[in-house]
Design a protein around this motif. Structure first.
Motif, PDB file in Angstrom:
ATOM      1  N   GLU A  66      -4.230 -24.948 -12.305  1.00  0.00           N
ATOM      2  CA  GLU A  66      -4.924 -24.593 -11.214  1.00  0.00           C
ATOM      3  C   GLU A  66      -4.112 -23.755 -10.124  1.00  0.00           C
ATOM      4  N   HIS A  67      -2.787 -24.399  -9.831  1.00  0.00           N
ATOM      5  CA  HIS A  67      -2.093 -23.842  -9.024  1.00  0.00           C
ATOM      6  C   HIS A  67      -1.694 -22.469  -9.599  1.00  0.00           C
ATOM      7  N   GLU A  68      -0.994 -22.492 -10.818  1.00  0.00           N
ATOM      8  CA  GLU A  68      -0.705 -21.336 -11.534  1.00  0.00           C
ATOM      9  C   GLU A  68      -1.781 -20.192 -11.515  1.00  0.00           C
ATOM     10  N   LEU A  69      -2.778 -20.558 -11.686  1.00  0.00           N
ATOM     11  CA  LEU A  69      -4.076 -19.656 -11.757  1.00  0.00           C
ATOM     12  C   LEU A  69      -4.189 -19.090 -10.373  1.00  0.00           C
ATOM     13  N   ALA A  70      -4.137 -20.022  -9.414  1.00  0.00           N
ATOM     14  CA  ALA A  70      -4.295 -19.428  -7.843  1.00  0.00           C
ATOM     15  C   ALA A  70      -3.370 -18.462  -7.551  1.00  0.00           C
ATOM     16  N   ASP A  71      -1.863 -18.663  -7.989  1.00  0.00           N
ATOM     17  CA  ASP A  71      -0.858 -17.838  -7.751  1.00  0.00           C
ATOM     18  C   ASP A  71      -1.118 -16.583  -8.468  1.00  0.00           C
ATOM     19  N   LYS A  72      -1.524 -16.555  -9.772  1.00  0.00           N
ATOM     20  CA  LYS A  72      -1.737 -15.226 -10.405  1.00  0.00           C
ATOM     21  C   LYS A  72      -2.814 -14.457  -9.820  1.00  0.00           C
ATOM     22  N   ALA A  73      -3.995 -15.275  -9.176  1.00  0.00           N
ATOM     23  CA  ALA A  73      -5.021 -14.297  -8.731  1.00  0.00           C
ATOM     24  C   ALA A  73      -4.569 -13.802  -7.346  1.00  0.00           C
ATOM     25  N   ASP A  74      -3.563 -14.400  -6.769  1.00  0.00           N
ATOM     26  CA  ASP A  74      -2.954 -13.847  -5.323  1.00  0.00           C
ATOM     27  C   ASP A  74      -2.218 -12.680  -5.768  1.00  0.00           C
ATOM     28  N   GLU A  75      -1.333 -12.789  -6.864  1.00  0.00           N
ATOM     29  CA  GLU A  75      -0.440 -11.629  -7.245  1.00  0.00           C
ATOM     30  C   GLU A  75      -1.309 -10.517  -7.732  1.00  0.00           C
ATOM     31  N   LEU A  76      -2.533 -10.819  -8.305  1.00  0.00           N
ATOM     32  CA  LEU A  76      -3.168  -9.700  -8.726  1.00  0.00           C
ATOM     33  C   LEU A  76      -4.093  -9.125  -7.421  1.00  0.00           C
ATOM     34  N   ASP A  77      -4.524  -9.581  -6.539  1.00  0.00           N
ATOM     35  CA  ASP A  77      -4.844  -9.057  -5.304  1.00  0.00           C
ATOM     36  C   ASP A  77      -3.997  -8.158  -4.626  1.00  0.00           C
ATOM     37  N   GLU A  78      -2.822  -8.726  -4.515  1.00  0.00           N
ATOM     38  CA  GLU A  78      -1.531  -7.809  -3.932  1.00  0.00           C
ATOM     39  C   GLU A  78      -1.573  -6.661  -4.655  1.00  0.00           C
ATOM     40  N   ARG A  79      -1.317  -6.848  -6.078  1.00  0.00           N
ATOM     41  CA  ARG A  79      -1.322  -5.457  -6.750  1.00  0.00           C
ATOM     42  C   ARG A  79      -2.464  -4.651  -6.650  1.00  0.00           C
ATOM     43  N   THR A  80      -3.587  -5.022  -6.627  1.00  0.00           N
ATOM     44  CA  THR A  80      -4.620  -4.327  -6.482  1.00  0.00           C
ATOM     45  C   THR A  80      -4.792  -3.555  -5.208  1.00  0.00           C
ATOM     46  N   ASP A  81      -4.457  -4.229  -4.193  1.00  0.00           N
ATOM     47  CA  ASP A  81      -4.254  -3.439  -2.866  1.00  0.00           C
ATOM     48  C   ASP A  81      -3.028  -2.632  -2.742  1.00  0.00           C
ATOM     49  N   GLU A  82      -2.108  -2.839  -3.377  1.00  0.00           N
ATOM     50  CA  GLU A  82      -0.909  -1.872  -3.496  1.00  0.00           C
ATOM     51  C   GLU A  82      -1.405  -0.574  -4.239  1.00  0.00           C
ATOM     52  N   ARG A  83      -2.229  -0.779  -5.458  1.00  0.00           N
ATOM     53  CA  ARG A  83      -2.772   0.291  -6.232  1.00  0.00           C
ATOM     54  C   ARG A  83      -3.552   1.086  -5.402  1.00  0.00           C
ATOM     55  N   GLU A  84      -4.466   0.257  -4.614  1.00  0.00           N
ATOM     56  CA  GLU A  84      -5.366   1.294  -3.837  1.00  0.00           C
ATOM     57  C   GLU A  84      -4.800   2.367  -2.816  1.00  0.00           C
ATOM     58  N   ALA A  85      -3.661   1.622  -2.239  1.00  0.00           N
ATOM     59  CA  ALA A  85      -2.917   2.284  -1.254  1.00  0.00           C
ATOM     60  C   ALA A  85      -2.229   3.631  -1.713  1.00  0.00           C
ATOM     61  N   VAL A  86      -1.664   3.427  -2.834  1.00  0.00           N
ATOM     62  CA  VAL A  86      -0.985   4.350  -3.680  1.00  0.00           C
ATOM     63  C   VAL A  86      -2.113   5.539  -3.887  1.00  0.00           C
ATOM     64  N   ARG A  87      -3.087   5.066  -4.570  1.00  0.00           N
ATOM     65  CA  ARG A  87      -4.160   6.004  -5.074  1.00  0.00           C
ATOM     66  C   ARG A  87      -4.618   6.708  -3.656  1.00  0.00           C
ATOM     67  N   ALA A  88      -4.737   6.337  -2.784  1.00  0.00           N
ATOM     68  CA  ALA A  88      -5.036   6.864  -1.315  1.00  0.00           C
ATOM     69  C   ALA A  88      -4.260   7.659  -0.951  1.00  0.00           C
ATOM     70  N   ALA A  89      -3.039   7.316  -0.986  1.00  0.00           N
ATOM     71  CA  ALA A  89      -1.876   8.148  -0.600  1.00  0.00           C
ATOM     72  C   ALA A  89      -1.726   9.575  -1.534  1.00  0.00           C
ATOM     73  N   ASN A  90      -2.039   9.242  -2.680  1.00  0.00           N
ATOM     74  CA  ASN A  90      -1.866  10.580  -3.961  1.00  0.00           C
ATOM     75  C   ASN A  90      -3.109  11.467  -3.408  1.00  0.00           C
ATOM     76  N   CYS A  91      -3.976  10.811  -3.229  1.00  0.00           N
ATOM     77  CA  CYS A  91      -5.268  11.889  -2.745  1.00  0.00           C
ATOM     78  C   CYS A  91      -4.911  12.659  -1.832  1.00  0.00           C
ATOM     79  N   GLU A  92      -4.469  11.922  -0.585  1.00  0.00           N
ATOM     80  CA  GLU A  92      -4.110  12.859   0.584  1.00  0.00           C
ATOM     81  C   GLU A  92      -3.077  13.640   0.288  1.00  0.00           C
ATOM     82  N   MET A  93      -1.965  13.375  -0.575  1.00  0.00           N
ATOM     83  CA  MET A  93      -1.080  14.426  -0.808  1.00  0.00           C
ATOM     84  C   MET A  93      -1.738  15.441  -1.642  1.00  0.00           C
ATOM     85  N   THR A  94      -2.504  15.348  -2.579  1.00  0.00           N
ATOM     86  CA  THR A  94      -3.101  16.326  -3.550  1.00  0.00           C
ATOM     87  C   THR A  94      -3.854  17.203  -2.672  1.00  0.00           C
TER      88      THR A  94
END
Length: 73
Positions: free
Chosen positions: A36-64
């Motif tokens: 359960e702890h490992e699953l919670a850690d992985k869920a947190d990592e996924l949330d972080e990566r999702t946030d990072e991906r959304e930020a990169v996507r927004a920056a890419n749209c702005e640059m384009t």
């Protein structure tokens, strides 16, 4: 003695059938907590990566958008 042997045999068959309680419930519960702890850690990592991906996507749209404005302007 025959009764005791019969009880032991019955308990063995019951355990082998998978219908009996696990031999070490405490160990299984600790494993569940660990997983359960490992699953919670992985869920947190996924949330972080999702946030990072959304930020990169927004920056890419702005640059384009900036590049497109620069070409037409």
């Amino acid at each position: 003695m025959e009764k005791r042997h019969s009880e032991n045999l019955g308990e063995g068959v019951w355990a082998e059938s998978g219908l009996g309680a696990p031999t070490d419930i405490d160990q299984l519960q600790r494993r569940i907590v660990t997983l359960e702890h490992e699953l919670a850690d992985k869920a947190d990592e996924l949330d972080e990566r999702t946030d990072e991906r959304e930020a990169v996507r927004a920056a890419n749209c702005e640059m384009t958008r900036a590049l497109n404005i620069g070409r037409t302007g």
